[in-house]
Design a protein around this motif. Sequence first.
Motif, short mmCIF file in Angstrom:
data_model
loop_
_atom_site.label_atom_id
_atom_site.label_comp_id
_atom_site.label_asym_id
_atom_site.label_seq_id
_atom_site.Cartn_x
_atom_site.Cartn_y
_atom_site.Cartn_z
N VAL A 1 0.86 -1.18 0.00
CA VAL A 1 0.00 0.00 0.00
C VAL A 1 0.90 1.24 0.00
O VAL A 1 1.82 1.34 0.82
CB VAL A 1 -0.93 0.03 1.22
CG1 VAL A 1 -1.93 1.18 1.11
CG2 VAL A 1 -1.67 -1.31 1.37
N ALA A 2 0.66 2.14 -0.94
CA ALA A 2 1.44 3.38 -1.07
C ALA A 2 0.58 4.56 -0.63
O ALA A 2 -0.57 4.69 -1.06
CB ALA A 2 1.90 3.55 -2.51
N PHE A 3 1.14 5.41 0.22
CA PHE A 3 0.41 6.56 0.77
C PHE A 3 1.10 7.85 0.30
O PHE A 3 2.33 7.92 0.24
CB PHE A 3 0.45 6.55 2.30
CG PHE A 3 -0.09 5.29 2.92
CD1 PHE A 3 -1.42 5.22 3.33
CD2 PHE A 3 0.73 4.18 3.09
CE1 PHE A 3 -1.92 4.06 3.91
CE2 PHE A 3 0.24 3.01 3.67
CZ PHE A 3 -1.09 2.95 4.08
N THR A 4 0.29 8.88 0.03
CA THR A 4 0.84 10.16 -0.41
C THR A 4 0.23 11.30 0.41
O THR A 4 -1.00 11.35 0.59
CB THR A 4 0.53 10.40 -1.91
OG1 THR A 4 0.97 9.25 -2.66
CG2 THR A 4 1.22 11.64 -2.44
N THR A 5 1.10 12.21 0.85
CA THR A 5 0.67 13.44 1.54
C THR A 5 0.31 14.50 0.50
O THR A 5 0.84 14.50 -0.61
CB THR A 5 1.82 13.96 2.44
OG1 THR A 5 2.02 13.03 3.50
CG2 THR A 5 1.52 15.33 3.03
N VAL A 6 -0.56 15.40 0.88
CA VAL A 6 -0.96 16.51 0.00
C VAL A 6 0.28 17.31 -0.44
O VAL A 6 1.25 17.45 0.32
CB VAL A 6 -1.99 17.41 0.72
CG1 VAL A 6 -1.36 18.22 1.84
CG2 VAL A 6 -2.73 18.29 -0.26
N HIS A 7 0.26 17.81 -1.66
CA HIS A 7 1.35 18.65 -2.18
C HIS A 7 0.79 20.03 -2.48
O HIS A 7 0.10 20.22 -3.48
CB HIS A 7 1.95 18.02 -3.44
CG HIS A 7 3.17 18.74 -3.93
ND1 HIS A 7 3.40 19.04 -5.24
CD2 HIS A 7 4.23 19.23 -3.26
CE1 HIS A 7 4.56 19.68 -5.37
NE2 HIS A 7 5.08 19.82 -4.16
N ARG A 8 1.05 20.97 -1.60
CA ARG A 8 0.50 22.33 -1.74
C ARG A 8 1.51 23.36 -1.25
O ARG A 8 1.37 23.91 -0.15
CB ARG A 8 -0.77 22.47 -0.90
CG ARG A 8 -2.01 22.09 -1.65
CD ARG A 8 -3.22 22.49 -0.82
NE ARG A 8 -4.25 21.49 -0.94
CZ ARG A 8 -5.25 21.34 -0.09
NH1 ARG A 8 -5.34 22.12 0.98
NH2 ARG A 8 -6.16 20.41 -0.28
N PRO A 9 2.54 23.63 -2.06
CA PRO A 9 3.58 24.57 -1.63
C PRO A 9 3.04 25.92 -1.20
O PRO A 9 3.64 26.58 -0.35
CB PRO A 9 4.47 24.71 -2.88
CG PRO A 9 4.09 23.59 -3.78
CD PRO A 9 2.76 23.07 -3.40
N GLU A 10 1.89 26.34 -1.78
CA GLU A 10 1.33 27.65 -1.39
C GLU A 10 0.95 27.65 0.09
O GLU A 10 0.99 28.68 0.75
CB GLU A 10 0.07 28.00 -2.20
CG GLU A 10 -0.02 27.44 -3.63
CD GLU A 10 -0.36 25.95 -3.66
OE1 GLU A 10 -1.43 25.56 -3.16
OE2 GLU A 10 0.47 25.17 -4.20
#
Length: 314
Positions: A166-175
């Motif tokens: 299972v692969a998990f990803t965090t939100v990507h929001r540089p702003e």
Amino acid sequence: MRILRPRDIPSSEITDESLYWNRREFIGAAAAVAAGLIPASPLSRRERGTGGEDTSERGTVGQADKLTPFEDITTYNNYYEFGTDKADPSRYAHALKTRPWTVAVEGEVAKPKVFDVDEIIRRYPAEERVYRLRCVEAWSMVIPWLGFPLSKLLGDVQPTSHAKYVAFTTVHRPEEMRGQRGNVLPWPYVEGLRLDEAMHPLTILATGLYGKPLLNQNGAPLRLVVPWKYGFKSIKSIVRIRLVREQPPTTWSMATPGEYGFYSNVNPNVDHPRWSQKRERRIGELRRRPTLMFNGYADQVASLYSGMDLARYY
Ligand SMILES: Nc1nc2c(c(=O)[nH]1)N[C@H]1C(S)=C(S)[C@@H](COP(=O)(O)O)O[C@H]1N2
Ligand SMILES: [Mo]
């Protein structure tokens, strides 16, 4: 390596385990139940782990493990998306907008689905789980999470026979996440588990702690908690959960492969290349205590790794 408390906390402010339970029962419980955060029936004394008896069944911890004060859990954090200082997440994480928020559950599943996070919170009732969290930097905390087993969510999307990890990803929001404007780590933060680790009953998705919704610095609105692994496996502010065939890349093993592996089970017998993992400092305490194999959850998880050389698969 520096290990400091965030600031001096007056003793009157320190959240004591018994105080928390009293408050929860007499003041906080009704509100928390109404908000759907905790089940209506209070946990039994055994389940709370307050009696010093064997509470391993639910992964709870004993009397020797006093809850870490709320103040410490919410101001001494690792969340590199907001900076590398332990105080940065509590300073800057308010900039992240956690609603609306969706979580895509996809990949090798019969029923992929994009969930609204509030649907997840409604659909999977939160239970309280008191877990030790052991950071790879040799400090630890004891945290009363609110959450639900990841296995429930995965079961509902029906993994195919090809799903192995299972692969998990965090939100990507540089702003909104000032640390993502720099290159201290590759972004977005990613983590992974073997499917059997992900399905283990101790593995939860957390939505709150101390009876309240998660604060942003702790990974709102939804974060993983895998109590027998080093803290960095417990990825925050998740937007994607993907079932896959091959072992997925993970942020810390990409950044520093010689120091961090895929498994990252808490193991006092395998030193970090730059420091020992034999002991740890509980945040709020001065003494160092021995680190326990699998962070003290060996009776429940050691069988997942039988026959594996844990020095090789670190
Ligand atoms: N997305 C993301 N998740 C993360 C991190 C991070 O930097 N980014 N840090 C990890 C580390 S090193 C630890 S010890 C725990 C800390 O969780 P806590 O702040 O809730 O105690 O979060 C983990 N999850
Ligand atoms: Mo960590």
